[in-house]
Design a protein around this motif. Sequence first.
Motif, PDB file in Angstrom:
ATOM      1  N   THR A 105      28.911  37.454  34.220  1.00  0.00           N
ATOM      2  CA  THR A 105      29.981  38.421  33.973  1.00  0.00           C
ATOM      3  C   THR A 105      29.900  39.451  35.095  1.00  0.00           C
ATOM      4  O   THR A 105      28.962  39.433  35.894  1.00  0.00           O
ATOM      5  CB  THR A 105      29.827  39.129  32.609  1.00  0.00           C
ATOM      6  OG1 THR A 105      28.709  40.031  32.672  1.00  0.00           O
ATOM      7  CG2 THR A 105      29.637  38.133  31.474  1.00  0.00           C
ATOM      8  N   SER A 106      30.845  40.368  35.123  1.00  0.00           N
ATOM      9  CA  SER A 106      30.847  41.357  36.195  1.00  0.00           C
ATOM     10  C   SER A 106      29.655  42.308  36.115  1.00  0.00           C
ATOM     11  O   SER A 106      29.337  42.978  37.100  1.00  0.00           O
ATOM     12  CB  SER A 106      32.148  42.162  36.175  1.00  0.00           C
ATOM     13  OG  SER A 106      32.293  42.835  34.935  1.00  0.00           O
ATOM     14  N   SER A 107      28.953  42.340  34.981  1.00  0.00           N
ATOM     15  CA  SER A 107      27.830  43.269  34.858  1.00  0.00           C
ATOM     16  C   SER A 107      26.520  42.643  34.398  1.00  0.00           C
ATOM     17  O   SER A 107      25.510  43.343  34.313  1.00  0.00           O
ATOM     18  CB  SER A 107      28.210  44.412  33.903  1.00  0.00           C
ATOM     19  OG  SER A 107      28.574  43.878  32.653  1.00  0.00           O
ATOM     20  N   ALA A 108      26.507  41.364  34.103  1.00  0.00           N
ATOM     21  CA  ALA A 108      25.269  40.727  33.646  1.00  0.00           C
ATOM     22  C   ALA A 108      25.307  39.229  33.909  1.00  0.00           C
ATOM     23  O   ALA A 108      26.376  38.628  34.025  1.00  0.00           O
ATOM     24  CB  ALA A 108      25.068  40.982  32.155  1.00  0.00           C
ATOM     25  N   ARG A 143      36.854  38.339  35.393  1.00  0.00           N
ATOM     26  CA  ARG A 143      36.496  36.929  35.222  1.00  0.00           C
ATOM     27  C   ARG A 143      35.124  36.749  34.615  1.00  0.00           C
ATOM     28  O   ARG A 143      34.301  37.653  34.626  1.00  0.00           O
ATOM     29  CB  ARG A 143      36.591  36.178  36.541  1.00  0.00           C
ATOM     30  CG  ARG A 143      35.663  36.689  37.612  1.00  0.00           C
ATOM     31  CD  ARG A 143      36.165  36.358  38.975  1.00  0.00           C
ATOM     32  NE  ARG A 143      37.459  36.953  39.029  1.00  0.00           N
ATOM     33  CZ  ARG A 143      38.356  36.894  39.982  1.00  0.00           C
ATOM     34  NH1 ARG A 143      38.123  36.271  41.029  1.00  0.00           N
ATOM     35  NH2 ARG A 143      39.510  37.468  39.930  1.00  0.00           N
ATOM     36  N   ILE A 144      34.914  35.528  34.124  1.00  0.00           N
ATOM     37  CA  ILE A 144      33.653  35.075  33.556  1.00  0.00           C
ATOM     38  C   ILE A 144      33.370  33.726  34.205  1.00  0.00           C
ATOM     39  O   ILE A 144      34.299  32.939  34.404  1.00  0.00           O
ATOM     40  CB  ILE A 144      33.778  34.880  32.030  1.00  0.00           C
ATOM     41  CG1 ILE A 144      34.231  36.163  31.336  1.00  0.00           C
ATOM     42  CG2 ILE A 144      32.481  34.357  31.423  1.00  0.00           C
ATOM     43  CD1 ILE A 144      34.845  35.919  29.972  1.00  0.00           C
ATOM     44  N   ALA A 145      32.118  33.456  34.521  1.00  0.00           N
ATOM     45  CA  ALA A 145      31.771  32.147  35.080  1.00  0.00           C
ATOM     46  C   ALA A 145      30.676  31.516  34.225  1.00  0.00           C
ATOM     47  O   ALA A 145      29.779  32.213  33.741  1.00  0.00           O
ATOM     48  CB  ALA A 145      31.292  32.282  36.524  1.00  0.00           C
ATOM     49  N   LEU A 154      32.566  27.053  36.398  1.00  0.00           N
ATOM     50  CA  LEU A 154      33.880  27.197  35.781  1.00  0.00           C
ATOM     51  C   LEU A 154      34.125  28.700  35.721  1.00  0.00           C
ATOM     52  O   LEU A 154      33.410  29.424  35.020  1.00  0.00           O
ATOM     53  CB  LEU A 154      33.902  26.598  34.378  1.00  0.00           C
ATOM     54  CG  LEU A 154      35.157  26.887  33.552  1.00  0.00           C
ATOM     55  CD1 LEU A 154      36.402  26.274  34.199  1.00  0.00           C
ATOM     56  CD2 LEU A 154      34.989  26.384  32.128  1.00  0.00           C
ATOM     57  N   VAL A 155      35.098  29.173  36.483  1.00  0.00           N
ATOM     58  CA  VAL A 155      35.417  30.592  36.534  1.00  0.00           C
ATOM     59  C   VAL A 155      36.748  30.779  35.820  1.00  0.00           C
ATOM     60  O   VAL A 155      37.753  30.181  36.207  1.00  0.00           O
ATOM     61  CB  VAL A 155      35.505  31.106  37.997  1.00  0.00           C
ATOM     62  CG1 VAL A 155      35.788  32.596  38.029  1.00  0.00           C
ATOM     63  CG2 VAL A 155      34.227  30.776  38.744  1.00  0.00           C
ATOM     64  N   VAL A 156      36.722  31.573  34.757  1.00  0.00           N
ATOM     65  CA  VAL A 156      37.922  31.779  33.941  1.00  0.00           C
ATOM     66  C   VAL A 156      38.252  33.263  33.907  1.00  0.00           C
ATOM     67  O   VAL A 156      37.360  34.107  34.063  1.00  0.00           O
ATOM     68  CB  VAL A 156      37.743  31.226  32.509  1.00  0.00           C
ATOM     69  CG1 VAL A 156      37.449  29.736  32.533  1.00  0.00           C
ATOM     70  CG2 VAL A 156      36.668  31.970  31.751  1.00  0.00           C
ATOM     71  N   PRO A 157      39.520  33.592  33.683  1.00  0.00           N
ATOM     72  CA  PRO A 157      39.866  35.007  33.573  1.00  0.00           C
ATOM     73  C   PRO A 157      39.301  35.580  32.281  1.00  0.00           C
ATOM     74  O   PRO A 157      39.198  34.878  31.274  1.00  0.00           O
ATOM     75  CB  PRO A 157      41.403  34.996  33.551  1.00  0.00           C
ATOM     76  CG  PRO A 157      41.767  33.640  33.060  1.00  0.00           C
ATOM     77  CD  PRO A 157      40.684  32.711  33.527  1.00  0.00           C
TER      78      PRO A 157
END
Length: 171
Positions: A105-108, A143-145, A154-157
Amino acid sequence: MIAAVAALVAASSVSAQVYVPGQSAPAAPAAPAATVAAIGPGSDFTTATVALGSWTYRAVPGGSEARFIDSGGTARLIMTCTKATRRVSISHTSGTASTGLFVWTSSATRTLAARFEANAMRVTAELFAQDALLDEIAFSRGRIAVLMAGGLPLVVPAGPEAARTVEDCRI
């Protein structure tokens, strides 16, 4: 000045291969191989291209479910709340077995223990509903990967459907 720029461009150019009819075509340059081993803790998917598709949310018996469905209609990422156990599962569609699921995630980031569900063709990890990683998924910026060993990310919004599923398990 123009002559100096032209000389600089010519000096830095890569020599071109010439194809002559009747001879074998020159070999295409090899594409750089993506090393999955290099993807993991420390990887940054902030500017990665997101998969085409959209999130859906639905109530299911015993809980709720958020699904990221790609442009071909396949559910690629599924988050399921099981209210009876207060657990949220994260499933990544895969035909390949894996014992770990890496989540960014953008922070973890975290690698989760996972199991392969051959009948459903997916790799699934479970978390308690209060796990901080679920908040990181819910509030990820953009996004989340998810990925597993031997696979591509797999990178999803990021979407509110995942947050809603997590909240369903907390109330």
